[in-house]
Design a protein around this motif. Structure first.
Motif, PDB file in Angstrom:
ATOM      1  N   SER A 118       9.353 -23.427 -33.312  1.00 13.33           N
ATOM      2  CA  SER A 118      10.437 -23.785 -31.826  1.00 13.33           C
ATOM      3  C   SER A 118      12.066 -23.567 -31.708  1.00 13.33           C
ATOM      4  O   SER A 118      11.766 -22.490 -32.692  1.00 13.33           O
ATOM      5  CB  SER A 118      10.657 -25.368 -31.946  1.00 13.33           C
ATOM      6  N   GLY A 119      12.589 -23.140 -30.448  1.00 14.31           N
ATOM      7  CA  GLY A 119      13.676 -22.236 -30.720  1.00 14.31           C
ATOM      8  C   GLY A 119      13.599 -20.999 -29.345  1.00 14.31           C
ATOM      9  O   GLY A 119      12.476 -20.795 -29.626  1.00 14.31           O
ATOM     10  N   LYS A 120      14.798 -20.090 -29.564  1.00 18.27           N
ATOM     11  CA  LYS A 120      13.763 -19.208 -28.939  1.00 18.27           C
ATOM     12  C   LYS A 120      14.258 -18.386 -30.124  1.00 18.27           C
ATOM     13  O   LYS A 120      13.842 -17.728 -31.047  1.00 18.27           O
ATOM     14  CB  LYS A 120      15.837 -18.875 -29.253  1.00 18.27           C
ATOM     15  N   PHE A 121      12.965 -17.005 -28.841  1.00 18.52           N
ATOM     16  CA  PHE A 121      12.208 -16.070 -30.404  1.00 18.52           C
ATOM     17  C   PHE A 121      13.074 -15.634 -30.783  1.00 18.52           C
ATOM     18  O   PHE A 121      12.309 -14.860 -32.069  1.00 18.52           O
ATOM     19  CB  PHE A 121      11.131 -15.393 -28.845  1.00 18.52           C
ATOM     20  N   TRP A 122      13.592 -14.835 -29.822  1.00 18.56           N
ATOM     21  CA  TRP A 122      14.695 -13.621 -31.147  1.00 18.56           C
ATOM     22  C   TRP A 122      15.187 -14.212 -31.889  1.00 18.56           C
ATOM     23  O   TRP A 122      15.402 -13.438 -33.128  1.00 18.56           O
ATOM     24  CB  TRP A 122      15.582 -12.796 -29.419  1.00 18.56           C
ATOM     25  N   LYS A 123      15.864 -15.425 -31.896  1.00 21.30           N
ATOM     26  CA  LYS A 123      16.006 -15.746 -33.301  1.00 21.30           C
ATOM     27  C   LYS A 123      14.668 -16.294 -34.093  1.00 21.30           C
ATOM     28  O   LYS A 123      15.020 -15.703 -34.543  1.00 21.30           O
ATOM     29  CB  LYS A 123      16.849 -17.493 -32.616  1.00 21.30           C
ATOM     30  N   ALA A 124      13.604 -16.449 -33.954  1.00 22.61           N
ATOM     31  CA  ALA A 124      13.163 -16.651 -35.649  1.00 22.61           C
ATOM     32  C   ALA A 124      12.121 -14.764 -35.354  1.00 22.61           C
ATOM     33  O   ALA A 124      12.361 -15.014 -36.798  1.00 22.61           O
ATOM     34  CB  ALA A 124      11.454 -17.321 -34.164  1.00 22.61           C
ATOM     35  N   CYS A 125      12.481 -13.927 -35.184  1.00 24.07           N
ATOM     36  CA  CYS A 125      12.303 -13.242 -35.008  1.00 24.07           C
ATOM     37  C   CYS A 125      13.228 -12.945 -36.258  1.00 24.07           C
ATOM     38  O   CYS A 125      13.172 -11.746 -36.869  1.00 24.07           O
ATOM     39  CB  CYS A 125      11.619 -11.988 -34.076  1.00 24.07           C
ATOM     40  N   ARG A 126      14.245 -12.736 -35.738  1.00 20.57           N
ATOM     41  CA  ARG A 126      15.725 -11.996 -36.978  1.00 20.57           C
ATOM     42  C   ARG A 126      15.877 -13.044 -37.925  1.00 20.57           C
ATOM     43  O   ARG A 126      16.106 -12.117 -38.959  1.00 20.57           O
ATOM     44  CB  ARG A 126      16.420 -12.290 -35.689  1.00 20.57           C
ATOM     45  N   SER A 127      14.994 -13.949 -38.302  1.00 22.96           N
ATOM     46  CA  SER A 127      15.115 -15.267 -39.522  1.00 22.96           C
ATOM     47  C   SER A 127      13.858 -14.264 -40.347  1.00 22.96           C
ATOM     48  O   SER A 127      14.271 -13.672 -41.344  1.00 22.96           O
ATOM     49  CB  SER A 127      15.321 -16.163 -38.956  1.00 22.96           C
ATOM     50  N   SER A 128      13.251 -13.597 -39.335  1.00 20.60           N
ATOM     51  CA  SER A 128      11.837 -13.557 -40.292  1.00 20.60           C
ATOM     52  C   SER A 128      12.031 -12.054 -40.514  1.00 20.60           C
ATOM     53  O   SER A 128      11.352 -11.933 -41.403  1.00 20.60           O
ATOM     54  CB  SER A 128      10.376 -14.245 -39.226  1.00 20.60           C
ATOM     55  N   MET A 129      12.881 -10.942 -39.765  1.00 18.91           N
ATOM     56  CA  MET A 129      13.400  -9.745 -40.104  1.00 18.91           C
ATOM     57  C   MET A 129      14.133  -8.781 -41.204  1.00 18.91           C
ATOM     58  O   MET A 129      14.009  -8.665 -41.050  1.00 18.91           O
ATOM     59  CB  MET A 129      12.684  -9.372 -38.612  1.00 18.91           C
ATOM     60  N   SER A 130      14.746 -10.801 -41.555  1.00 23.49           N
ATOM     61  CA  SER A 130      16.422 -10.559 -41.947  1.00 23.49           C
ATOM     62  C   SER A 130      15.846  -9.601 -44.009  1.00 23.49           C
ATOM     63  O   SER A 130      15.690 -10.564 -44.375  1.00 23.49           O
ATOM     64  CB  SER A 130      17.206 -11.520 -42.214  1.00 23.49           C
ATOM     65  N   LEU A 131      15.527  -8.663 -44.120  1.00 25.86           N
ATOM     66  CA  LEU A 131      15.418  -7.721 -44.973  1.00 25.86           C
ATOM     67  C   LEU A 131      16.218  -7.631 -45.314  1.00 25.86           C
ATOM     68  O   LEU A 131      17.428  -7.126 -45.537  1.00 25.86           O
ATOM     69  CB  LEU A 131      14.188  -6.335 -44.674  1.00 25.86           C
ATOM     70  N   PRO A 132      16.162  -8.287 -47.347  1.00 22.25           N
ATOM     71  CA  PRO A 132      17.587  -8.190 -47.700  1.00 22.25           C
ATOM     72  C   PRO A 132      18.241  -7.155 -48.252  1.00 22.25           C
ATOM     73  O   PRO A 132      17.372  -6.126 -48.741  1.00 22.25           O
ATOM     74  CB  PRO A 132      16.879  -9.483 -48.605  1.00 22.25           C
ATOM     75  N   ALA A 133      19.191  -7.388 -48.246  1.00 23.29           N
ATOM     76  CA  ALA A 133      20.555  -6.291 -48.277  1.00 23.29           C
ATOM     77  C   ALA A 133      20.254  -5.196 -47.126  1.00 23.29           C
ATOM     78  O   ALA A 133      21.205  -4.475 -47.233  1.00 23.29           O
ATOM     79  CB  ALA A 133      20.127  -5.861 -49.667  1.00 23.29           C
ATOM     80  N   VAL A 134      19.314  -5.423 -46.346  1.00 22.66           N
ATOM     81  CA  VAL A 134      19.177  -4.380 -45.161  1.00 22.66           C
ATOM     82  C   VAL A 134      20.172  -4.824 -43.950  1.00 22.66           C
ATOM     83  O   VAL A 134      20.481  -4.159 -43.388  1.00 22.66           O
ATOM     84  CB  VAL A 134      17.883  -4.438 -44.818  1.00 22.66           C
ATOM     85  N   LEU A 135      19.313  -6.184 -43.505  1.00 22.44           N
ATOM     86  CA  LEU A 135      20.176  -7.365 -42.950  1.00 22.44           C
ATOM     87  C   LEU A 135      20.957  -7.834 -42.869  1.00 22.44           C
ATOM     88  O   LEU A 135      20.263  -9.133 -44.623  1.00 22.44           O
ATOM     89  CB  LEU A 135      19.200  -7.387 -41.676  1.00 22.44           C
ATOM     90  N   PRO A 136      21.876  -8.606 -42.838  1.00 24.91           N
ATOM     91  CA  PRO A 136      22.425 -10.114 -43.505  1.00 24.91           C
ATOM     92  C   PRO A 136      21.597 -10.481 -42.879  1.00 24.91           C
ATOM     93  O   PRO A 136      21.107 -10.704 -41.916  1.00 24.91           O
ATOM     94  CB  PRO A 136      23.950 -10.094 -42.521  1.00 24.91           C
ATOM     95  N   PRO A 137      21.664 -11.892 -43.938  1.00 28.87           N
ATOM     96  CA  PRO A 137      20.413 -13.875 -43.346  1.00 28.87           C
ATOM     97  C   PRO A 137      21.095 -14.502 -42.286  1.00 28.87           C
ATOM     98  O   PRO A 137      22.320 -13.935 -41.918  1.00 28.87           O
ATOM     99  CB  PRO A 137      21.426 -14.130 -45.089  1.00 28.87           C
ATOM    100  N   THR A 138      20.297 -14.885 -41.613  1.00 25.78           N
ATOM    101  CA  THR A 138      20.380 -15.593 -40.190  1.00 25.78           C
ATOM    102  C   THR A 138      20.885 -17.298 -41.365  1.00 25.78           C
ATOM    103  O   THR A 138      20.385 -18.089 -42.448  1.00 25.78           O
ATOM    104  CB  THR A 138      19.289 -16.207 -39.467  1.00 25.78           C
ATOM    105  N   VAL A 139      21.124 -17.936 -39.916  1.00 18.92           N
ATOM    106  CA  VAL A 139      22.109 -19.427 -41.140  1.00 18.92           C
ATOM    107  C   VAL A 139      20.520 -20.637 -40.018  1.00 18.92           C
ATOM    108  O   VAL A 139      20.835 -20.562 -39.143  1.00 18.92           O
ATOM    109  CB  VAL A 139      22.978 -20.098 -40.615  1.00 18.92           C
ATOM    110  N   LYS A 140      19.759 -21.614 -40.721  1.00 22.69           N
ATOM    111  CA  LYS A 140      19.196 -22.353 -39.608  1.00 22.69           C
ATOM    112  C   LYS A 140      19.592 -23.718 -40.456  1.00 22.69           C
ATOM    113  O   LYS A 140      19.546 -24.011 -41.257  1.00 22.69           O
ATOM    114  CB  LYS A 140      18.100 -22.030 -39.996  1.00 22.69           C
ATOM    115  N   ASP A 141      20.213 -24.728 -39.640  1.00 26.93           N
ATOM    116  CA  ASP A 141      20.095 -26.255 -40.446  1.00 26.93           C
ATOM    117  C   ASP A 141      21.057 -26.136 -41.254  1.00 26.93           C
ATOM    118  O   ASP A 141      21.054 -26.314 -42.529  1.00 26.93           O
ATOM    119  CB  ASP A 141      19.278 -27.148 -40.324  1.00 26.93           C
TER     120      ASP A 141
END
Length: 598
Positions: A443-466
């Motif tokens: 659920s939620g925004k597609f772009w946010k779901a993809c951003r969380s799923s694509m957050s490669l450690p050390a390459v991109l900063p993590p996202t925060v969910k709840d």
């Protein structure tokens, strides 16, 4: 239970018993059936508890049973369902061990019981029975190891017209027309019986239910038609329904009207699976479905365009267990091979009904869920390439890239589209570092779901969910076959674009940065040395690689496009990567089709 015994078709009994005891003549059939005890258990009643003595086996002749572990304060986990014609309890009977699960009735059910003493007497006189029962048990155990979660094929499906604006008769005609391609079915409406069931005596009502039991035994699915406002029909059919579809007129807005609220209040979701079917008259994409869903207890949902035959076909496949689900794995730029696979599937008219993925697979799955065509999918990939979202320098405290360009790029591609508004069922997988487990996003925004799923450690900063920290889903589940099978009773095509090479190099050591640059300037081939991003990606998916090996048997087809020669950042080689996925899928097409026939 003579009344129940006499009410059952003796031919059905003769059809079922050989499934467990092997072929039999009239004498053996009479001997086995005379050693059976008939019993009825009502909805919610326990057949046996975990830890009870394994002193009998049962065969279900009508109704539905649920097996689960836990309870009594411990988390309850559904292990599976027993359908009519299936057995339960024979493992404990054969081994003498106590019950390993609790079994209860999901609706009023009729069973036959074969007690330990009766079973031993039968086996002593007919030793081949032990072999046949054991063989059947082993076969079903192997089969059950391929199924997970709470999925099962529902026999009785109740369609409820929640407002006058929906033509339920037309809906069921279109739906059954599609369903007959995959399963047998029969529509039962209030007109199928005489008068109002509210006026029936108890004896007359039992007669109706016995007749419906026989109908259930004859067809794969019984489709109950509940017209708007018919509360008495709802109350009778709601007690025997395995699944309820609420037909909701999307044009009426998100509010829940009187009769629909009565339905939501009456149907006990602890015993009956309830889902929403949003009915669309126009051709526009759904908007704000999340509000509709929230108002309806966050039920699972489907979007159906009433003038689209393919949407009815999709719902028919989902219901009958014939839906084709595409699971797309992570792998950086190699994920463009997914586009080639999709193109090949389209050319061979293989429908995709459900989608899910990890990392880059989550973004391509999102474009499918939104109904984009091949051109739109390709153009979104080109836009991603032009933006170079990984080239976003920052002070490397949390990551080497700031992540802002990735956010903007995904927003450019998906806008503010919500997962709940997609035509196809969708999920993305991220890794929850806070809870050290995979995180399913539905659920939620597609772009946010993809951003969380694509957050490669050390390459991109993590996202925060709840308040939890989310990073690339590949850490726990790079090709989430098991997630799809847990959510849906479906057929899975999985595409793995992760690292497929042995990762060995013909050298004594890695070159220094200066040696590497100098060699590249001299046009020497240094591709055998994995770069920073490739190493990070490899580290990210090490754990889930072994998991994939275990999950492969759950899929109907697993594709491994030849993309190991491409790096994670080969964004400029999109056409070559798409071509590699397309040509490989074409070569595997016959195997894919054979897999889907299983």
């Amino acid at each position: 239970m003579n009344e129940e015994k006499n009410s059952l078709d003796i031919n059905y009994l003769k059809k079922v018993l050989p499934n467990y005891f092997g072929e039999m003549d009239e004498s053996l059939f009479s001997e086995i059936s005379s050693n059976m005890e008939w019993l009825r258990i009502e909805r919610g009643e326990i057949l046996f508890h975990t830890g009870d003595p394994g002193n009998s086996m049962y065969i279900l002749f009508s109704g539905r049973l649920q097996a689960y572990s836990g309870g009594n304060g411990a988390p309850k986990k559904v292990l599976g369902y027993i359908l009519h014609g299936e057995s339960v309890g024979e493992m404990a009977l054969l081994t003498g061990e106590s019950r390993s699960a609790t079994v209860r009735a999901m609706r009023s059910s009729i069973l036959v019981k074969i007690a330990n003493d009766a079973f031993r007497k039968l086996v002593y006189k007919n030793p081949e029975l032990l072999f046949n029962v054991s063989k059947d048990l082993i076969f079903r155990l192997r089969k059950s190891n391929r199924a997970q979660g709470e999925n099962y094929k529902p026999n009785n499906i109740l369609f409820v017209q929640t407002s006058e604006g929906i033509g339920i008769n037309s809906f069921l005609e279109k739906f059954s027309s599609q369903l007959k391609k995959y399963a047998s079915s029969r529509i039962v409406s209030p007109q199928s019986v005489k008068g109002d069931v509210a006026d029936y005596s108890d004896a007359e009502l039992r007669g109706v239910l016995k007749t419906l039991n026989k109908v259930e035994q004859k067809y794969d699915h019984v489709l109950f038609n509940c017209p708007y406002g018919n509360i008495n029909w709802l109350k009778m059919t709601g007690l025997i329904a395995d699944k309820v579809y609420l037909l909701v007129d999307y044009s009426r807005g998100p509010g829940v009207k009187n009769f629909e609220q009565e339905v939501l209040d009456y149907i006990d979701r602890d015993f009956t699976n309830v889902e929403i079917v949003f009915c669309h008259s126009g051709g526009g994409a759904p908007k704000d479905a999340g509000t509709f869903i929230k108002n309806r207890n966050n039920l699972n949902h489907h979007h159906i365009r009433l003038n689209e035959e393919k949407d009815f076909g999709r719902l028919a496949r989902i219901l009958s267990g014939n839906a084709v689900a595409l699971v797309l794995g992570g792998g950086g730029a190699r994920g463009y091979a997914h586009l080639g696979v999709i193109k090949a599937l389209n050319e061979h008219s293989i429908p995709v009904d459900l989608v899910g993925g990890t990392s880059v697979g989550s973004s391509i799955a999102a474009s499918l869920a939104l109904g984009w065509d091949e051109k739109a999918q390709y153009e979104s990939a080109l836009h991603f390439n032009r933006q170079r979202p990984f080239i976003d320098p920052t002070i490397p405290i949390f990551s080497f890239a700031a992540g802002k360009k990735m956010d903007r790029t995904l927003q450019d591609i998906f806008g503010e589209a919500d997962i709940e508004d997609a035509w196809l069922g969708y999920f993305a997988v991220a890794s929850n570092l806070t809870k050290t487990k995979e995180e399913l996003i539905r659920s939620g925004k597609f772009w946010k779901a993809c951003r969380s799923s694509m957050s490669l450690p050390a390459v991109l900063p993590p996202t925060v969910k709840d308040q939890d920290i989310m990073v690339d889903g590949g850490i726990f589940n790079n090709v989430p076959i098991d997630v799809m099978k847990r959510l849906y009773n479906c057929k899975v095509i999985a595409v793995n674009v992760g690292m497929q090479s042995d990762y060995s190099i013909p050298a004594e050591r890695f070159p220094t940065a200066y040696e590497f640059i100098a060699a590249k300037l001299k046009r020497k081939n240094m591709d055998r040395f994995p770069g920073f991003f490739s190493i990070i990606l490899r580290l990210t998916t090490i754990a889930s690689s072994s998991k994939l090996e275990k999950d492969i048997p759950l899929a109907n087809a697993v594709l491994n496009p030849p993309v190991s020669g491409f790096t994670m950042l080969d964004l400029n080689k999109i056409d070559d990567i798409v071509k590699a996925g397309y040509e490989y899928a074409l070569m595997q097409m016959e195997e894919i089709k054979k897999g889907l026939e299983k």
